[in-house]
Design an enzyme around this catalytic site. Structure first.
Site, short mmCIF file in Angstrom:
data_model
loop_
_atom_site.label_atom_id
_atom_site.label_comp_id
_atom_site.label_asym_id
_atom_site.label_seq_id
_atom_site.Cartn_x
_atom_site.Cartn_y
_atom_site.Cartn_z
N GLN A 116 0.82 -1.21 0.00
CA GLN A 116 0.00 0.00 0.00
C GLN A 116 0.86 1.27 0.00
OE1 GLN A 116 -3.16 -0.23 -0.43
NE2 GLN A 116 -4.11 1.68 0.22
N HIS A 153 -2.08 -4.62 1.52
CA HIS A 153 -2.16 -4.99 0.10
C HIS A 153 -2.77 -3.83 -0.67
CE1 HIS A 153 -3.06 -8.36 -2.98
NE2 HIS A 153 -3.33 -7.20 -3.56
N LYS A 154 -2.12 -3.41 -1.74
CA LYS A 154 -2.49 -2.20 -2.47
C LYS A 154 -3.94 -2.26 -2.98
CE LYS A 154 -0.24 0.84 -5.84
NZ LYS A 154 0.67 0.87 -7.02
N HIS A 155 -4.71 -1.24 -2.63
CA HIS A 155 -6.09 -1.16 -3.08
C HIS A 155 -6.58 0.28 -3.07
CE1 HIS A 155 -6.32 -1.30 1.30
NE2 HIS A 155 -7.53 -0.79 1.24
N LEU A 156 -7.27 0.67 -4.13
CA LEU A 156 -8.00 1.92 -4.17
C LEU A 156 -9.44 1.62 -3.78
CD1 LEU A 156 -6.08 2.11 -7.16
CD2 LEU A 156 -6.60 4.45 -6.47
#
Length: 306
Positions: A116, A153-156
């Site tokens: 993230q 964990h990368k999330h928009l």
């Protein structure tokens, strides 16, 4: 074989369909809240308070796992198929937010693990623009734990507009009208903490050009607020935590100094004028302190002369 791409006109029906399915299966666990408007400096801040019954249920669930267990668990690898909405691109999927406060809260998640804290890139904005072309919403990114990110964990994320039950689509809109633009980047006198605003021309449909435009705006906002790219483990990260808000017409970038103030956690939605509190005690803190003071305490002070 490449994953299927998001087809125009399919995302909103898929969100509605999957919401009903996930509720039936118990995979979606909406957090029940009550809404209160607290006006300050011409901004009708929307404050959601967890209902007493929901608060008790949350406490029972929290007791079942330790903080360490929650941090180690990645709900996106693998993701719950009952929360799956759509394949957005070869790099991103769309999922329902399991513990949603706002109805039809969507997560745009990288298929493979990306941190993230990594900089947003063209693939992120291509996925975001594809989703934003489907319905009028507010997208946001919590750049790191100190900016309110609960998952590494990368999330928009995207929530539909309007944010509240009545009134303006976004509480922050009165302040946006006062923006002072210097070229492509501007600031708003009503926000007494470091920030930068970029205005964009609404796109009629998702395209690679739109994604490039969004990426360019993002880079300009990073520079305008004094953040930079740093390399960590072979990947570009941002040099400090921040929140990003995105609509079809503008981007707002706010560097962060801390995740919470007076025990109240603030994520990107706070800078859109939407706050969340756990109980009546926290609600009273906001009433006494004022929503704007709360935001000032978690943001970065303006430099002298700004």
């Amino acid at each position: 074989m490449e994953p299927p791409q998001l087809q125009p006109g399919t995302l909103w029906p898929a969100i509605l369909r999957q919401t009903e399915h996930a509720l039936r299966r118990g995979a979606l666990r909406p957090i029940e809240t009550t809404q209160t408007l607290i006006e300050e400096d011409g901004i009708p801040f929307l404050v959601r308070q967890v209902s007493s019954l929901a608060s008790k249920e949350q406490s029972r669930q929290a007791d079942k796992t330790t903080v360490r267990d929650r941090r180690a668990f990645n709900p996106f690898l693998p993701y719950d198929p009952d929360l799956f909405v759509a394949d957005v691109s070869d790099t991103h999927v769309a999922l329902l937010n399991k513990f949603n406060v706002i109805d039809h809260h969507l997560l745009i998640v990288t298929r493979s693990f990306r941190p993230q804290e990594a900089l947003l890139d063209l693939a992120d904005f291509a996925a975001l623009s594809a989703c934003m072309a489907e319905f009028d919403g507010l997208a946001f990114y919590n750049g790191g734990a100190q900016a309110g990110a609960s998952q590494p964990h990368k999330h928009l994320q995207i929530v539909p507009l309007p944010l509240g039950e009545a009134g303006l689509p976004l509480p922050i809109e009165p302040v946006l009208a006062s923006a002072r633009m210097e070229g492509a980047i501007g600031t708003m006198p009503g926000l007494t903490f470091r920030h930068a605003l970029a205005q964009m021309k609404p796109a009629s449909a998702a395209s690679l050009h739109t994604a490039h435009t969004m990426l360019d705006c993002y880079g300009a906002l990073l520079e305008a607020t004094g953040l930079r790219a740093i390399k960590m483990n072979g990947e570009l990260h941002h040099s400090a935590p921040y929140n990003l808000l995105v609509t079809r017409r503008w981007m707002l970038f706010v560097p962060r100094s801390s995740e919470c103030a007076e025990g109240i956690s603030v994520n990107a939605l706070g800078f859109a004028g939407s706050l969340f509190v756990r109980d009546a005690v926290q609600m009273q803190v906001i009433r006494e302190l004022g929503p704007m003071n709360l935001l000032q305490r978690v943001a970065v002070p303006l430099a002298i002369g700004q």
